[in-house]
Design an enzyme around this catalytic site. Structure first.
Site, PDB file in Angstrom:
ATOM      1  N   LYS A  36      15.362   7.410  10.560  1.00 54.99           N
ATOM      2  CA  LYS A  36      15.532   7.985   9.225  1.00 54.99           C
ATOM      3  C   LYS A  36      16.865   8.732   9.097  1.00 54.99           C
ATOM      4  O   LYS A  36      17.489   8.732   8.040  1.00 54.99           O
ATOM      5  CB  LYS A  36      14.350   8.899   8.897  1.00 54.99           C
ATOM      6  CG  LYS A  36      13.049   8.144   8.693  1.00 54.99           C
ATOM      7  CD  LYS A  36      13.171   7.058   7.631  1.00 54.99           C
ATOM      8  CE  LYS A  36      11.860   6.359   7.357  1.00 54.99           C
ATOM      9  NZ  LYS A  36      11.968   5.310   6.320  1.00 54.99           N
TER      10      LYS A  36
ATOM     11  N   TYR B 293      11.321   7.063  15.219  1.00 50.18           N
ATOM     12  CA  TYR B 293      11.211   7.225  13.770  1.00 50.18           C
ATOM     13  C   TYR B 293      12.228   8.224  13.230  1.00 50.18           C
ATOM     14  O   TYR B 293      12.939   7.939  12.261  1.00 50.18           O
ATOM     15  CB  TYR B 293       9.793   7.674  13.422  1.00 50.18           C
ATOM     16  CG  TYR B 293       9.578   7.882  11.939  1.00 50.18           C
ATOM     17  CD1 TYR B 293       9.570   6.803  11.075  1.00 50.18           C
ATOM     18  CD2 TYR B 293       9.371   9.155  11.412  1.00 50.18           C
ATOM     19  CE1 TYR B 293       9.366   6.977   9.715  1.00 50.18           C
ATOM     20  CE2 TYR B 293       9.159   9.340  10.058  1.00 50.18           C
ATOM     21  CZ  TYR B 293       9.167   8.240   9.211  1.00 50.18           C
ATOM     22  OH  TYR B 293       8.975   8.425   7.869  1.00 50.18           O
TER      23      TYR B 293
ATOM     24  N   ASP C  79       7.991 -10.427   7.694  1.00 48.56           N
ATOM     25  CA  ASP C  79       8.063  -9.436   8.765  1.00 48.56           C
ATOM     26  C   ASP C  79       9.515  -8.982   8.855  1.00 48.56           C
ATOM     27  O   ASP C  79      10.382  -9.737   9.290  1.00 48.56           O
ATOM     28  CB  ASP C  79       7.606 -10.060  10.080  1.00 48.56           C
ATOM     29  CG  ASP C  79       7.534  -9.056  11.219  1.00 48.56           C
ATOM     30  OD1 ASP C  79       8.108  -7.951  11.078  1.00 48.56           O
ATOM     31  OD2 ASP C  79       6.926  -9.382  12.260  1.00 48.56           O
TER      32      ASP C  79
ATOM     33  N   VAL D  37       3.118  13.122   2.774  1.00 45.71           N
ATOM     34  CA  VAL D  37       2.360  12.468   1.709  1.00 45.71           C
ATOM     35  C   VAL D  37       1.207  11.721   2.364  1.00 45.71           C
ATOM     36  O   VAL D  37       1.419  10.876   3.236  1.00 45.71           O
ATOM     37  CB  VAL D  37       3.234  11.474   0.915  1.00 45.71           C
ATOM     38  CG1 VAL D  37       2.410  10.752  -0.142  1.00 45.71           C
ATOM     39  CG2 VAL D  37       4.414  12.203   0.266  1.00 45.71           C
TER      40      VAL D  37
ATOM     41  N   ASP E   7       5.904  -7.549   1.730  1.00 48.06           N
ATOM     42  CA  ASP E   7       5.159  -6.826   2.764  1.00 48.06           C
ATOM     43  C   ASP E   7       4.727  -7.855   3.807  1.00 48.06           C
ATOM     44  O   ASP E   7       4.732  -9.060   3.536  1.00 48.06           O
ATOM     45  CB  ASP E   7       3.932  -6.127   2.166  1.00 48.06           C
ATOM     46  CG  ASP E   7       3.472  -4.931   2.993  1.00 48.06           C
ATOM     47  OD1 ASP E   7       3.738  -3.785   2.585  1.00 48.06           O
ATOM     48  OD2 ASP E   7       2.862  -5.150   4.055  1.00 48.06           O
TER      49      ASP E   7
ATOM     50  N   SER F 151       0.844  -1.202   0.000  1.00 46.91           N
ATOM     51  CA  SER F 151       0.000   0.000   0.000  1.00 46.91           C
ATOM     52  C   SER F 151       0.875   1.245   0.000  1.00 46.91           C
ATOM     53  O   SER F 151       2.105   1.161   0.085  1.00 46.91           O
ATOM     54  CB  SER F 151      -0.927   0.009   1.227  1.00 46.91           C
ATOM     55  OG  SER F 151      -0.157  -0.013   2.421  1.00 46.91           O
ATOM     56  N   GLY F 152       0.211   2.397  -0.099  1.00 40.84           N
ATOM     57  CA  GLY F 152       0.902   3.678   0.051  1.00 40.84           C
ATOM     58  C   GLY F 152       1.994   3.932  -0.968  1.00 40.84           C
ATOM     59  O   GLY F 152       1.871   3.608  -2.149  1.00 40.84           O
ATOM     60  N   ILE F 153       3.075   4.513  -0.497  1.00 43.40           N
ATOM     61  CA  ILE F 153       4.183   4.892  -1.373  1.00 43.40           C
ATOM     62  C   ILE F 153       4.814   3.668  -2.023  1.00 43.40           C
ATOM     63  O   ILE F 153       5.138   3.681  -3.214  1.00 43.40           O
ATOM     64  CB  ILE F 153       5.227   5.703  -0.575  1.00 43.40           C
ATOM     65  CG1 ILE F 153       4.651   7.080  -0.220  1.00 43.40           C
ATOM     66  CG2 ILE F 153       6.518   5.862  -1.365  1.00 43.40           C
ATOM     67  CD1 ILE F 153       5.539   7.903   0.694  1.00 43.40           C
TER      68      ILE F 153
END
Length: 264
Positions: A158, A154, A62, A187, A33, A12-14
């Site tokens: 990054k 998070y 996972d 986003v 995924d 999903s998503g990006i």
């Protein structure tokens, strides 16, 4: 353009939009995924794209598990040598620092930093042995440059990923393997793993270009970095954020009333 792309976080998503972009260019896909249901839906959508004829392999993993990176690359490589690796999987739970525990911290670092590094290493080993020159694109974030409440795991992950990108580019460049990153701004995506509060979204979705980012904005940047037009670029972080990293647009003027240079 064609080849074989391994994309994590592709359900999903990006990640899904990145997979779609490569499918449109005729790439064979290996999608990873942990959400098997949504992953199969994505694979069905991409296989059914008009005129694409794309081959899509899927693997439910996972990435918190230490052996998952090796499993992903092994399965993809057995289908065909991998030309592009996109590390798009990521998690960003919200927890105040005073409530943070080791388990959550380790889970975020495992998915957001360790997995991309180990996926890159596993691919590079095979590529060097086979004499191929794949490209790696990591998905970072504007959070790598700016902390925010509840996001210590998070933002740290990054920032670490961006340095890992540079470190990998430095060592793998001698083998012709390029490693870069794309850092999206805000986003909006449909994510059950990483839901966002409406008031948070309204606050962070401020940038000079005046609109929220779309997954396809990020996918186009990834496609370009992985392609021949960027063949002399490695170790770089491309910020695709509507100009958000340029400064704080939502702050008031620092004087009560504007003055011209002559008045000052």
């Amino acid at each position: 353009m064609s080849g074989h792309a391994l994309v994590t976080g592709a359900a999903s998503g990006i990640g899904k939009e990145i997979a779609r972009a490569f499918a449109a260019r005729g790439y064979r896909l290996h999608l990873v995924d942990f959400d098997g249901g949504r992953l199969e839906q994505t694979a069905a959508e991409l296989t059914g794209l008009p005129g694409s004829g794309v081959t899509v392999g899927t693997q439910v993993l996972d990435l918190r598990e230490a052996g998952a990176a090796e499993e992903a690359v092994q399965a993809a490589w057995e289908a065909a040598p991998v030309d592009v690796l996109v590390n798009a999987a990521g998690i960003y739970p919200a927890v105040p620092l005073l409530e943070l525990g080791a388990g959550l911290w380790d889970a975020v670092q495992a998915v957001n930093v360790r997995a991309p590094v180990l996926l890159t290493v596993a691919l590079a080993r095979r590529a060097v042995a086979a004499g191929t020159r794949p490209n790696v694109v990591n998905i970072s974030s504007g959070a790598a440059l700016r902390a925010r409440p509840g996001a210590a795991p998070y933002t740290t992950s990054k920032a670490a990923l961006e340095m890992a990108t540079k470190a990998a580019a430095l060592e793998l460049g001698q083998h012709g393997i390029r490693v870069n990153a794309v850092a999206p701004g805000f986003v909006e995506v449909d994510s059950t793993v990483n839901p966002l509060r409406e008031d948070y979204a309204a606050t962070v979705a401020v940038n000079p270009l005046g609109r929220t980012g779309r997954p396809e904005d990020i996918a186009r940047a990834v496609l370009w970095l992985a392609g021949p037009e960027a063949e002399w670029i490695t170790g770089e972080v491309l910020r695709v954020d509507g100009g958000a990293a340029a400064g704080a647009l939502n702050l008031p003027l620092h004087w009560d009333s504007p003055r011209t240079e002559t008045e000052a």
